[in-house]
Design an enzyme around this catalytic site. Structure first.
Site, short mmCIF file in Angstrom:
data_model
loop_
_atom_site.label_atom_id
_atom_site.label_comp_id
_atom_site.label_asym_id
_atom_site.label_seq_id
_atom_site.Cartn_x
_atom_site.Cartn_y
_atom_site.Cartn_z
N GLU A 42 2.85 7.60 -26.49
CA GLU A 42 3.89 6.82 -27.15
C GLU A 42 3.78 6.08 -28.61
OE1 GLU A 42 7.16 7.58 -26.32
OE2 GLU A 42 6.30 9.09 -25.12
N SER A 61 33.59 2.25 34.01
CA SER A 61 33.03 1.16 34.83
C SER A 61 32.17 0.12 34.35
CB SER A 61 32.75 1.91 36.21
OG SER A 61 33.54 2.45 36.90
#
Length: 779
Positions: free
Chosen positions: A67, A434
């Protein structure tokens, strides 16, 4: 004058470059298990900020070569590079190609952080001015640090830290020169150099970067040639973490974190340490999936999910349907040939052929059958054959909590997160049946009842909700057993005893206690609620059972243990107990004494009484399958009307586990699919792994409890209430005296509960045999 006006308009709102001195790009919040295993990430932009000092030189050199080779020599704008880019753009215009900007790394930082991506002359001029200001404000290393952490590199990767993991499964310091060069090749166009879609272009660009590194003197010729010779090998797709068994847990963590921190979760790079135990989580996921598959197999083969001629392009059709991601060994396949009990299949992706197991062919024939051209899922077996597989349509949840701390060590919210991310552990409100009864009995024991109290198990009929209607609850087998001790009612899940008990206590007290115990937020004070007609989630019900295991303290179940910001400062902690001396240096004195977690909501003796009764559920009642664990285990099954939901919440002295099984549309699970049939096996499967390396421990008895043998079982009483313990009913006939034969005193190896050996050996009327159907826990 026109130029001056244009310049004034161009630069009047130019951002202040000094803002970047304290700028940090948005970073991902990372989520870890208690042992440091990465289990997930939350972010809008997936990024992990890496300081410049921790970025290896080879990575820095690769990006500079690709770059901006003169980065450390220019003042923000590379005039020579800009001139070369403009010359190339003449040819680019003629060829219709994208124009090159000639931007330096400093200019790219200015553009990415402070400006837009507009391809205009004005933006380039603003970029150049800002670049010069950045160079005057920040040093080169800081600018490069911002660039390497801000840049988008494809594969959902922002910054080099995440890119290294997503592409190669490595940290930055593990990258080789060729891998660093590939990452540096990506800023120009991640999609153009995608390693799977454009492998040749990706490798060519990587090799070009290696050549630039060689020219700059950062690699020798031999190093560059060796790097170019290596193949470009990347992951098939980006991954957030290697551990993938906790999707439901991670998603619930994200929801709770958003409630605490809002949008900061996606951008502030928080560190979240959770309570998850990866080993227990994997065991929980496997146990639930196996249990649901076992239930599904009991209810038959539903048929292939497709049918196509084997001569057609069946592979493309077969690969449109994916098996659950959690079942990584399953394969899409086609049935090529059927001959009696022999069925030959061919997998779509691997092109493997083999026979189905004969048992699976018989199973399929008993259901919808198999035909040539059927598209199915198979799993390779050890003998070279294949097992026939079917995705269950039933679902469920499993939650495991440490009862003393409230740490949620495992949570599975369904069969497969890839098929449905609805979390049935925390979001599905269902009737517990239950499984709610222990809270009714706890309320009774907190009042005037003791474990020796007698309640009548007989018919009862009450006015219904509408005029003329009657509510007539029944036991599962439509039978009645007369006066029974309190323990027997809970062990055998007697509905009529529970209704009579609720009548004597008062439903307003039971409803208030259900809220106080954390089972529900609100409950109507009607008798049906005593049989579990209210709604709760598996998460809340399991946390409420923790009170029986920890001595009656209501703890706060939590998934998040600790949250820190990116500087390591603690922002939130689950343990809020004050400790003024914890941060002092160790001086040899005793360790700090912290208060116990949670609020005391049940008397410790009551909590132990319920635990003792729930141990009886495992030893003699509706959950005898859990006896195979060979450990002290307490728990309660639950089954709702028409077998719509099956539950089991069980616990050892240091782990509470809740299991729920049911359809998402609340249809019936099928006749006989009770909590003991559908849920208990999943609990046992999980606990075999969870308890394997843990020492055997008994449940803790409160030191002030009065222990008395009642009917052959040692019961706990609060001091002063033991006088209400009722003696066993006298048997008919005189009791022999003197020593008695062992097989007469200990009949069938069971304790009789008699006062002495003579009474134990006395003739007794035949015991009433109770049908096994009573072990369902159905209300």
């Amino acid at each position: 004058m026109l130029l001056a006006i244009y310049a004034a308009w161009l630069f009047h709102d130019l951002p202040d470059a000094s803002e970047l001195a304290e700028y940090r790009p948005p970073t991902a919040t990372r989520v870890f298990a208690w042992d440091g295993t990465l289990i997930g990430e939350f972010s809008d932009e997936r990024r992990v900020f890496v300081p410049y000092e921790e970025i290896p030189p080879v990575v820095v050199q690769a990006f500079l070569a690709a770059e901006d080779r003169n980065f450390f020599r220019h003042g923000g704008v590379d005039v020579g590079g800009l001139g070369r880019a403009m010359a190339k753009n003449v040819l680019n215009v003629l060829r219709g190609r994208r124009l090159e900007g000639g931007s330096t790394i400093t200019q790219q930082v200015a553009k990415n952080v402070l400006l837009s991506n507009d391809a205009t002359l004005g933006r380039k001029l603003r970029e150049a001015i800002l670049a010069s200001r950045l160079e005057a404000t920040l040093d080169k290393e800081h600018i490069l640090e911002l660039y390497l952490n801000e840049i988008f590199l494809g594969y959902r990767s922002y910054g080099v830290g995440v890119a290294a993991y997503n592409y190669f499964g490595k940290s930055l310091n593990q990258l080789t020169p060729d891998e660093a060069a590939f990452l540096a090749a990506l800023p120009k166009g991640p999609n153009n150099y995608h390693p799977r879609r454009h492998p040749a272009a990706a490798q060519g660009r990587r090799d070009w970067v290696l050549g630039q590194m060689e020219q700059a003197g950062w690699l020798t010729r031999e190093q560059a040639e060796a790097a170019r010779a290596r193949p470009l090998v990347t992951r098939d797709a980006p991954q957030r973490s290697a551990y993938r068994d906790a999707d439901f847990f991670v998603e619930e963590t994200r929801r709770q974190a958003r409630n605490l921190f809002g949008e900061r979760v996606n951008r502030d790079g928080l560190y979240i340490r959770t309570t998850l135990d990866p080993e227990l989580q994997s065991a929980a996921r496997d146990a639930l999936m196996r249990g649901l598959e076992t239930y599904d197999r009991r209810h038959g083969w539903r048929g292939a999910w497709g049918n196509i001629s084997p001569s057609a392009d069946w592979r493309a059709e077969a690969q449109r349907r994916s098996p659950p991601s959690e079942r990584r060994a399953w394969r899409a396949a086609i049935v090529e040939h059927i001959d009696g009990n022999a069925a030959r299949v061919r997998t779509a992706r691997e092109d493997q052929t083999g026979l189905l197991e004969p048992a699976d062919v018989a199973w399929a024939r008993a259901g919808r059958g198999l035909s040539r051209g059927d598209l199915i899922f198979v799993e390779p077996a050890a003998n070279g054959r294949f097992n026939l597989r079917q995705v269950p349509i039933v679902n469920g949840a499993l939650v495991a909590i440490e009862p003393f701390s409230g740490r949620v060590v495992a949570m599975v919210g369904g069969y497969s997160y890839s098929l449905s991310n609805f979390n049935r552990a925390t979001q599905a409100r269902r009737q517990p049946g239950s499984a709610f009864k222990p809270f009714v009995y706890a309320t009774a024991l907190e009042g005037e009842f003791t474990p020796a109290s007698i309640v009548v198990d007989g018919p009862i009929s009450l006015p219904g909700a509408r005029p003329g209607e009657r509510w007539t609850p029944q036991n599962y087998n439509r039978d009645f057993y007369g006066p029974q001790p309190l323990r027997r009612g809970l062990e055998m899940s007697r509905n009529l005893m529970t209704v009579r008990l609720a009548q004597q206590i008062g439903m307003r007290q039971i409803s208030a206690d259900a809220v106080r115990f954390g089972v529900v937020d609100d409950m109507d004070p009607v008798l049906a609620m005593a049989l579990g007609a209210g709604e709760t989630t598996p998460f809340r019900l399991t946390a409420a059972y923790a009170q029986f295991a920890n001595g009656g303290r209501r703890i706060t179940p939590h998934l998040i243990e600790l949250v820190q910001d990116r500087q390591g400062r603690v922002e939130w902690r689950a343990d809020q107990r004050p400790c003024r001396v914890c941060r002092r240096p160790y001086d040899g004195s005793a360790s700090p004494r912290l208060p116990q977690l949670g609020q005391q909501v049940i008397d410790p003796i009551t909590a132990y009484q319920i635990t003792s009764m729930l141990e009886g559920v495992v030893q003699r009642g509706t959950a005898t399958a859990a006896r195979s664990l060979g450990r002290p285990i307490a728990g309660k099954t639950g089954t709702t009307n028409d077998y719509r939901s099956a539950w089991f919440v069980g616990y050892s002295p240091d782990l509470v586990v809740g299991v729920f099984v049911g359809f998402d549309d609340n249809r019936s699970l099928g006749n006989g699919e009770t909590g003991s049939t559908a849920a208990v096996p999943i609990f046992v499967d999980f606990m075999e792994d969870a308890l394997r390396d843990r020492p055997v421990r008994e449940f803790r008895r409160p030191s002030n409890a009065v222990m008395i043998n009642v009917r052959g079982i040692e019961e706990a009483f609060r001091p002063g209430t033991e006088r209400r313990a009722q003696a066993p009913v006298a048997e008919a006939g005189p009791a022999p005296s003197g020593p008695q034969p062992y097989d007469q005193v200990w009949r069938d190896g069971q304790v009789t509960g008699a006062d002495n050996a003579g009474a134990a050996a006395a003739p007794r009327p035949p015991a009433r045999e109770e049908p096994p159907e009573d072990l369902s826990g159905l209300y």
